[in-house]
Write an enzyme that holds these catalytic residues in place. Structure first.
Site, PDB file in Angstrom:
ATOM      1  CE  LYS A  80      47.426  -8.403  29.403  1.00  0.00           C
ATOM      2  NZ  LYS A  80      48.834  -9.497  29.891  1.00  0.00           N
TER       3      LYS A  80
ATOM      4  CB  THR B 289      43.381 -19.263  27.618  1.00  0.00           C
ATOM      5  OG1 THR B 289      42.428 -18.878  28.666  1.00  0.00           O
ATOM      6  CG2 THR B 289      42.067 -19.059  26.584  1.00  0.00           C
TER       7      THR B 289
ATOM      8  N   GLY C 194      48.219 -19.040  30.313  1.00  0.00           N
ATOM      9  CA  GLY C 194      50.230 -18.496  29.687  1.00  0.00           C
ATOM     10  C   GLY C 194      50.308 -17.402  28.980  1.00  0.00           C
ATOM     11  CB  THR C 195      46.943 -15.910  27.281  1.00  0.00           C
ATOM     12  OG1 THR C 195      46.864 -15.399  28.166  1.00  0.00           O
ATOM     13  CG2 THR C 195      46.649 -17.134  26.967  1.00  0.00           C
ATOM     14  N   GLY C 196      49.380 -14.695  29.120  1.00  0.00           N
ATOM     15  CA  GLY C 196      49.936 -13.432  29.212  1.00  0.00           C
ATOM     16  C   GLY C 196      51.516 -13.679  29.352  1.00  0.00           C
ATOM     17  CB  CYS C 197      53.957 -16.140  30.748  1.00  0.00           C
ATOM     18  SG  CYS C 197      53.185 -16.096  32.723  1.00  0.00           S
TER      19      CYS C 197
END
Length: 272
Positions: free
Chosen positions: A175, A208, A210-213
């Site tokens: 990412k 932003t 919690g974007t990865g989760c």
């Protein structure tokens, strides 16, 4: 499988602020038409301003949760997020359902910099979970820490991804949100040798959390419905961009993305 007959499992920490972790994963599953079950690995006291306390769940309780959900539900995919320690990683690896695609998001730090994975757990993560991983989704700092490679170019990202593949990951998404460029580019290295570059304009927002989760949970939801890895990642990328753009502007700090934005349209297949 279609509709709520598809079932997915999230193994992660609880976010009392609701923007990341178990809460974000279950919201994502629901918005993608998948029934979600969960195993909590840690309780956190956090809000949009930061993580204020972390309480790991005892490994025996993690194991009990895993046995309960895998004994009763037809798990179509598993998403793994925050694990915290080598002991919990060992426990999760020993009780994962067999045959279900696994999406591994190596959660190491919170947005405010708080450590969420002990240093001595890195070897356990790569030794016990990477060999079982269908899609590995590290961000740039996680990629560099796990691979020892400074990622500045596509070639650097590919070297790191190939290392993770040699360690057992079938597909890798590096990412690019931490790169700071005007365009956020995620590089997807597929098991069949293809590389996709998924780019979206950077949205000027502080919200932003919690974007990865959310991204990894969306991939797991799509895999649970039977979609390909490529299509699952493309859907997750497009929908996450929409969710960031539609942030509900909640909290005084780094607020959550808008999971309601996942409702329509139903999918974003790749165009080859």
């Amino acid at each position: 499988m279609a509709g709520l007959t598809a079932q997915a499992l999230t193994v992660a920490g609880s976010d009392s602020g609701g923007g990341a972790g178990i809460q974000a994963d279950l919201k994502t599953f629901q918005m993608r038409g998948v029934y979600g079950v969960s195993v909590i690995t840690a309780l956190t006291a956090q809000n949009t301003l930061g993580v204020h306390a972390v309480h790991p769940v005892p490994p025996a309780m993690v194991a009990a949760q895993l046995r309960a959900v895998t004994d009763d539900f037809a798990i179509g995919a598993v998403k793994i997020g925050m694990l915290g320690s080598a002991q919990i990683i060992d426990c999760v690896a020993a009780h994962l359902p067999h045959g279900a695609p696994l999406v591994l998001d190596p959660v190491m730090r919170a947005k405010d910099g708080a450590s969420l994975l002990a240093d001595d757990a890195l070897f356990a993560l790569t030794a016990k979970l990477l060999p079982r991983t269908t899609v590995f989704t590290p961000n740039l700092p996680e990629t560099e820490r796990l691979s020892g490679i400074c990622v500045q170019t596509r070639a650097d990202a590919e070297r790191a991804a190939r290392l993770f593949m040699r360690q057992g990951a079938a597909n890798v998404v590096i990412k690019g949100g931490h790169a700071g460029a005007d365009v956020c580019c995620d590089r997807v290295f597929l098991a069949d040798g293809r590389c996709l570059e998924l780019s979206r304009p950077r949205i000027a927002t502080a919200h932003t959390h919690g974007t990865g989760c959310t991204f990894s949970a969306c991939i797991a939801a799509e895999l649970a419905k039977g979609h390909s890895v490529a299509d699952a990642v493309c859907t997750a990328k497009a929908l996450l961009h929409r969710a960031i753009a539609a942030s509900p502007n909640i909290g005084a700090g780094c607020g959550p993305v808008n999971h309601w934005a996942f409702a329509e349209p139903p999918s974003y297949p790749c165009a080859w």
